[in-house]
Design a protein around this motif. Sequence first.
Motif, PDB file in Angstrom:
ATOM      1  N   ASP A  65       8.141   1.695  -7.399  1.00 26.30           N
ATOM      2  CA  ASP A  65       7.799   0.622  -8.333  1.00 26.30           C
ATOM      3  C   ASP A  65       8.851  -0.481  -8.416  1.00 26.30           C
ATOM      4  O   ASP A  65       8.917  -1.212  -9.406  1.00 26.30           O
TER       5      ASP A  65
ATOM      6  N   GLU B  36       0.833  -1.212   0.000  1.00 24.80           N
ATOM      7  CA  GLU B  36       0.000   0.000   0.000  1.00 24.80           C
ATOM      8  C   GLU B  36       0.864   1.258   0.000  1.00 24.80           C
ATOM      9  O   GLU B  36       0.591   2.208  -0.752  1.00 24.80           O
TER      10      GLU B  36
ATOM     11  N   GLU C 117       3.991  -7.654  -5.983  1.00 25.94           N
ATOM     12  CA  GLU C 117       2.967  -6.699  -5.569  1.00 25.94           C
ATOM     13  C   GLU C 117       1.840  -7.354  -4.782  1.00 25.94           C
ATOM     14  O   GLU C 117       1.004  -6.655  -4.209  1.00 25.94           O
TER      15      GLU C 117
ATOM     16  N   ARG D 239       2.475   1.865  -3.421  1.00 28.17           N
ATOM     17  CA  ARG D 239       1.538   2.441  -4.399  1.00 28.17           C
ATOM     18  C   ARG D 239       1.306   3.920  -4.128  1.00 28.17           C
ATOM     19  O   ARG D 239       1.303   4.742  -5.051  1.00 28.17           O
TER      20      ARG D 239
END
Length: 377
Positions: free
Chosen positions: A44, A36, A49, A39
Amino acid sequence: MTTLRTPPTEDQILRAPKVLLHDHLDGGLRPATIVELAREQGYDRLPEEDPGRLGHWFREAADSGSLERYLETFAHTCAVMQTREALVRVASECVRDLAADGVVYAEIRYAPEQHLTAGLTLEQVVEAVNDGFREGERLAAGEGRRIRVGALLTAMRHAARSLEIAELANRYRDRGVVGFDIAGAEAGFPPTRHLPAFEFLKRENNHFTIHAGEAFGLPSIWEALQLCGADRLGHGVRIMDDIETGEDGTVRLGRLAAYVRDKRVPLEMCPTSNLQTGAASSYAEHPIGLLRRLHFRVTVNTDNRLMSGTSMSREFGHLVRTFGWTLDDLQWLTVNAMKSAFIPFDERLSMINDVIKPGYAGLRSEWLFGADPVARS
């Protein structure tokens, strides 16, 4: 105290009051929180993920047997811990996770210098983490779980900010920070590189621990104690290099090992982490078994709950299954840790007499006056 030689159940281990002295904030994040935060912050570079797969990746990466490879995993956790909001959240969740595991007192360490890339100052980092710890304590109390958490400010062995971090720890003393630490790869970075920081802390009558005797041997331990004056040893497993066991079972302590035992130097042992970094080959071969029998002041810790996939209950569970330890052994280890904490003596004594001993006494009484022990197994 009633002595029971029956190993405790998993449920009893979970409910037993525990004390944790060696746990890294950036090594205990929830995988879902990492995803979380990544994001939200546009990070990245995560290898996975999905929270479940990410947690598995961290554990696999840490199982390399190399301390240096183990330390590389922290690049991802530190990357998402660069804002005040993230630090408060991670610190709060840390406390709540520990409280849910039965931890009643913990000292959580982190390196403020690792959280400055988004513009926070060292002071803002400390205040954010402190606020998160206090929030976590309040939320845990609201769930009926009592826990107290103090912070240890860590300087990195390979960097040159140890005196600055020691001064920072001293400024926030009695404001949530209870001591100082140095961490990072031992080989090539002896604790004596940071003597000005340790001399400053000693002049200020402040507390500090040093990672020593994990990946490097007796010289690291000797320097930490005799040249730097450490109050505790982070890990210290290599003290076994100074202990000889004969074929007939006799044990001989070398001068350094005898000094560590005689002076009651606390050893912050982290069994699962030690297996991952190659400091021990198995739970059965981990030095903690012999050191407990020899009455060294050993304590049990998690080190990095995310990377090791562990908790205090899991650490205790491994040791109970390996060595047949009982509630008496777990209480002895827990009292050892509380005696060695960096808070005032009267507060340590209160935790021992008002929280830890009554908690273990209650668990023992279950065997004597509760349900049939056979039905519990």
